[in-house]
Scaffold this active site. Sequence first.
Site, short mmCIF file in Angstrom:
data_model
loop_
_atom_site.label_atom_id
_atom_site.label_comp_id
_atom_site.label_asym_id
_atom_site.label_seq_id
_atom_site.Cartn_x
_atom_site.Cartn_y
_atom_site.Cartn_z
N GLN A 21 0.84 -1.20 0.00
CA GLN A 21 0.00 0.00 0.00
C GLN A 21 0.87 1.25 0.00
O GLN A 21 1.89 1.30 0.69
CB GLN A 21 -0.90 0.02 1.24
CG GLN A 21 -2.05 -0.97 1.19
CD GLN A 21 -2.90 -0.89 2.46
OE1 GLN A 21 -3.45 0.15 2.77
NE2 GLN A 21 -2.96 -1.99 3.18
P1 GTP Z 1 -0.64 -6.17 0.34
O1 GTP Z 1 -0.31 -6.96 1.57
O2 GTP Z 1 -1.80 -5.25 0.52
O3 GTP Z 1 0.55 -5.46 -0.23
O4 GTP Z 1 -1.13 -7.23 -0.80
P2 GTP Z 1 -0.40 -8.59 -1.24
O5 GTP Z 1 0.52 -8.30 -2.37
O6 GTP Z 1 0.18 -9.30 -0.07
O7 GTP Z 1 -1.61 -9.42 -1.87
P3 GTP Z 1 -2.40 -10.65 -1.19
O8 GTP Z 1 -1.53 -11.84 -1.10
O9 GTP Z 1 -3.06 -10.17 0.03
O10 GTP Z 1 -3.48 -10.95 -2.34
C1 GTP Z 1 -4.38 -9.96 -2.81
C2 GTP Z 1 -5.60 -10.64 -3.42
O11 GTP Z 1 -5.23 -11.29 -4.63
C3 GTP Z 1 -6.21 -11.72 -2.52
O12 GTP Z 1 -7.61 -11.64 -2.63
C4 GTP Z 1 -5.69 -13.02 -3.14
O13 GTP Z 1 -6.56 -14.11 -2.92
C5 GTP Z 1 -5.65 -12.65 -4.61
N1 GTP Z 1 -4.68 -13.44 -5.38
C6 GTP Z 1 -3.40 -13.73 -5.06
N2 GTP Z 1 -2.81 -14.45 -6.03
C7 GTP Z 1 -3.74 -14.63 -7.00
C8 GTP Z 1 -3.73 -15.29 -8.28
O14 GTP Z 1 -2.74 -15.86 -8.74
N3 GTP Z 1 -4.90 -15.24 -8.98
C9 GTP Z 1 -6.01 -14.61 -8.55
N4 GTP Z 1 -7.10 -14.63 -9.31
N5 GTP Z 1 -6.06 -13.98 -7.34
C10 GTP Z 1 -4.94 -13.98 -6.59
#
Ligand code: GTP
Length: 171
Positions: free
Chosen positions: A62
Amino acid sequence: GFMKKKVNILCVGLDNSGKTTIINSLNPNKVDNGMIVPTIGFSIETFSKSKLNLTVIDMSGQGRYRDLWEHYYVDVDAVIFVVDSSDKIRTCVAKDELEQMLNHKDLKKRKIPILFFANKNDIEDSMSVADCSNALGLNNVKTKNWYICSCNGLTGDGILTGFNWLIGIIK
Ligand code: GTP
Ligand code: MG
């Protein structure tokens, strides 16, 4: 005795790119209960893989937390940079963050490996690895050892391909 080598990996990328999803899937201590929430600040995960004791710093992507990334550059042995390949509009933001990282005084002169995950390859119309690579300008990144691979954080598809490249480089 057989001391395992300690390795610090920093995981960065924009919010919602899938960093926590990917790191959790690699972590044998985590159960997949489908309850991943946006990371606040950062989260430190430790687990071992092959002959390495890994400390993975899973940063929040973020905007308000991105200033935290640089505090970990000095200690890092490798970087995982996650891109949401379905988020075409924000690839320029990801590129900008990447450039800032590469030009940072604590990383600039170090030839650390960077693994790029082009995540969410299940989403229709998502960018190919080549498109993601072009959007990030990776062909201009000559001072680092980098590799990009396509993956799906939800099924785990492609994650080990990338991760094994990283482990192989570190060892
Ligand atoms: P921050 O902690 O806010 O920086 O986000 P992050 O990069 O850690 O992302 P996070 O792992 O929380 O995933 C964000 C969203 O994307 C979640 O709803 C996951 O389920 C979804 N997501 C993650 N990988 C995939 C993927 O390969 N395909 C799809 N369709 N959704 C995904
Ligand atoms: Mg997260």
